[in-house]
Design an enzyme around this catalytic site. Sequence first.
Site, short mmCIF file in Angstrom:
data_model
loop_
_atom_site.label_atom_id
_atom_site.label_comp_id
_atom_site.label_asym_id
_atom_site.label_seq_id
_atom_site.Cartn_x
_atom_site.Cartn_y
_atom_site.Cartn_z
N CYS A 43 -3.20 12.00 -9.75
CA CYS A 43 -3.31 11.24 -11.00
C CYS A 43 -2.36 10.04 -11.03
O CYS A 43 -2.45 9.22 -11.92
CB CYS A 43 -3.06 12.14 -12.20
SG CYS A 43 -1.32 12.57 -12.49
N CYS A 61 2.65 16.95 -7.11
CA CYS A 61 2.25 17.14 -8.51
C CYS A 61 3.39 17.80 -9.28
O CYS A 61 4.03 18.74 -8.78
CB CYS A 61 1.01 18.05 -8.54
SG CYS A 61 0.54 18.61 -10.18
N LYS A 106 0.87 -1.19 0.00
CA LYS A 106 0.00 0.00 0.00
C LYS A 106 0.90 1.23 0.00
O LYS A 106 1.89 1.27 0.72
CB LYS A 106 -0.89 0.00 1.24
CG LYS A 106 -1.79 1.20 1.36
CD LYS A 106 -2.88 1.05 2.41
CE LYS A 106 -2.37 0.75 3.77
NZ LYS A 106 -3.44 0.64 4.78
N HIS A 166 -0.44 15.55 -14.91
CA HIS A 166 -1.88 15.28 -15.07
C HIS A 166 -2.41 15.89 -16.38
O HIS A 166 -3.34 15.35 -16.96
CB HIS A 166 -2.67 15.81 -13.87
CG HIS A 166 -2.48 17.25 -13.60
ND1 HIS A 166 -1.52 17.74 -12.73
CD2 HIS A 166 -3.09 18.34 -14.15
CE1 HIS A 166 -1.58 19.06 -12.72
NE2 HIS A 166 -2.50 19.45 -13.57
N CYS A 192 -0.25 15.21 -5.83
CA CYS A 192 -0.66 14.47 -7.03
C CYS A 192 -1.82 13.52 -6.72
O CYS A 192 -1.79 12.78 -5.74
CB CYS A 192 0.51 13.66 -7.59
SG CYS A 192 0.10 12.66 -9.03
#
Length: 81
Positions: free
Chosen positions: A50, A59, A23, A63, A48
Amino acid sequence: FMILTGRKGGQHVNPGIKKDQPKVVDSFTMKDIEDLMKKDKNGVVAICRCWRSKNFPLCDGSHTAFNKTCGDNVGPAVLKK
Ligand code: FES
């Protein structure tokens, strides 16, 4: 039953980040966030969502290209003071 099995094979949300882990969890303290805000010229931190960023969990703008390839509309969670 289809809902539970629908994401097998190539339909994973995460295409390749830390796949050796069961995970992926990224934790930030308030100090971490404040330090990241100080580094950004606009004083914001973009997380982020995406799963395509080369700087995950932050990020990097990937994306935009991702959305163009698949017609999705994902973007970051933006943290501001
Ligand atoms: Fe993933 Fe921006 S790169 S949300």
